[in-house]
Design a protein around this motif. Structure first.
Motif: not given
Length: 474
Positions: A351, A353, A385, A393, A395
């Protein structure tokens, strides 16, 4: 270099700490401690001889005074919803849980402020504001568990940041306990206060490494009189930005959420989350979940229809549906809010951010998708996101049938290719989750060296014995 805190604690010292809060609120039983030592995704697990649950700012001050005198390391913790390990005691530190500091001290509807203690949840804060016909504009999926102290300490974001900003934008004043036990009393409601350094902002986003936030004065805004929510099928992220521009021009600040979602996420939610239905009659590669808010009682639905119709005409909207009721709007958001759970069903996930300038979102997604699939063939990118503020985000799910541990062992390799693209586009490797331990060692590669040196200087000045959340952030 900071002096390191003591690695082991004597029974006599632990008793002195426990006496500050009372035995009832000093937890030593490993089974009872468990929920304080393991984070939401079970990615990080810690250990602690003692979890303290102070009930007042005076308790917190006494704990830190003793900790500083004895050079005992502590880890402050709110609702334990953090995702980068900042709230976990990895080296046997004492945990200070702030959840008993749960008083809403004041709601001032005239000044548009609410004063709350650090352990008040985001949901309770929003509910208290609503009773005064006001809105506390931060909104996170974990609102029932995450606390205001944690939100401010991590400078949390959320789905409404496109209109209202992140946690830092909402705080007017703070009450903070410093490493030596002194209390900074700065709970002012003032929008204008030009009396020197802005000390408040030192502690927001510091993840408890400079002081422990015990209360805050937060900015409120008028509650919207009308809200419209739409699911929109778009041909590409670039088209999504075209829709954002169109909506912002026609509402003048009325776009309160603008979420970009890849089809793979929708399909996973339909498959793995009971009650989820495909939001549109046909599958599209990309979707936007868009919310508009207005202080007018009427007319917003027509504005939403006009925006979508103009989008169709411009070729940036393929299909759309506007929620016909509050329940349908909640169903739309239910899909987005379950993405964390959905990813667990798909397998191991690496992941990120990140944030980039809004205009660079399409380029980032295209380049990152190509780079990670080349690095790990068969892996599945799941970008989603807050496209309205450039926070994605990003991922990556393991290839179907792949070994989970072998895939997760490539985490740093994936970081390297994703973060290189982020840096080249002028972005940040942490948009709203913080640094914690997950990104601590990456920070020197991407943070301005002078800025990093100033951060270390502040840490030494405010916490010379390195007792506050050592090993986190820097």
């Amino acid at each position: 270099m900071n002096v390191q805190a003591k690695p082991t604690l004597s029974p006599e010292l632990l008793k002195r700490f426990a006496a500050i809060v009372g035995d009832k609120f000093a937890i030593t039983d490993p089974q009872v401690q468990h929920s304080y030592l393991v984070e939401l995704r079970d990615l990080y697990q810690g250990r602690s001889p003692l979890v303290l649950r102070p009930g007042s700012v005076e308790d917190v001050a006494a704990i830190l005074k003793l900790a500083n005198e004895t050079r005992t390391a502590v880890v402050p913790q709110g609702g334990n919803t953090g995702l980068v390990g900042g709230q976990i005691p990895f080296n046997g530190e004492i945990v200070i849980s702030l959840t008993r500091l749960d008083k809403i001290r004041e709601v001032d509807a005239v000044s548009n402020t609410i004063t709350v203690e650090a352990g008040v949840t985001l949901q309770r804060t929003r509910e208290a504001a609503a009773k005064a016909d006001r809105l506390y504009p931060q909104l996170l999926p974990s609102e029932g568990t995450c606390t205001i102290g944690g939100n401010l300490s991590t400078n949390a974001g959320g789905v409404a940041a496109v209109a209202h900003g992140i946690a830092r934008s909402h705080a007017l004043g703070l009450e903070v306990v410093l490493a030596d036990g002194r209390v900074l009393h700065d709970l002012n409601k003032l929008k204008k206060n030009n009396t020197g350094y802005d000390l408040r902002n030192l502690f927001i986003g510091a993840e408890g490494t400079l002081g422990i936030i015990t209360a805050a004065v937060l900015r409120l805004v008028p509650r919207p009189r009308s809200v419209e929510t739409a699911y929109v099928g778009v041909p590409s992220p670039q088209a999504a930005l075209g829709l954002l521009k169109l909506a912002e021009e026609r509402t003048a600040g009325g776009v309160t959420s603008f979420e970009l979602i890849a089809r793979v996420g929708i399909e996973a939610a339909i498959k793995h989350v009971p009650g989820v239905r495909d939001p549109l009659g046909k599958a599209y590669d990309w979707y936007v979940l868009m919310e508009l808010s207005s202080q007018a009682n009427e007319g917003l639905h027509e504005i939403m229809e006009d925006i979508l119709a103009a989008g169709v005409e411009d070729g940036i909207v393929l299909d759309a549906t506007i929620a016909a009721s509050l329940d349908q709007a909640k169903a739309f958001w239910f899909i987005r809010e379950n993405f964390a759970e959905v990813q667990r069903k798909l397998g191991a996930s690496i992941k990120h951010d990140i944030s980039v300038p809004v205009a660079a979102v399409p380029q980032f997604i295209a380049e990152a998708n190509a780079a990670v699939v080349k690095l790990i063939p068969g892996s599945i990118p799941l970008p989603f996101g807050h496209a309205g503020d450039g926070n994605i985000h990003y991922n990556l799910t393991q290839p179907p049938g792949a070994d989970k541990d072998a895939f997760l062992a490539r985490w740093q390799d994936v970081n390297a290719v994703v973060f290189e693209i982020v840096a080249r586009l002028g972005g940040s490797i942490s948009a709203e989750h913080g640094v914690g331990v997950m990104k601590r060692d990456q920070l020197p590669k991407f943070k301005d060296p002078v800025a990093l040196d100033l951060m270390r200087t502040l840490k030494r000045a405010l916490d010379p014995n390195n007792i506050l959340n050592p090993g986190k952030v820097i």
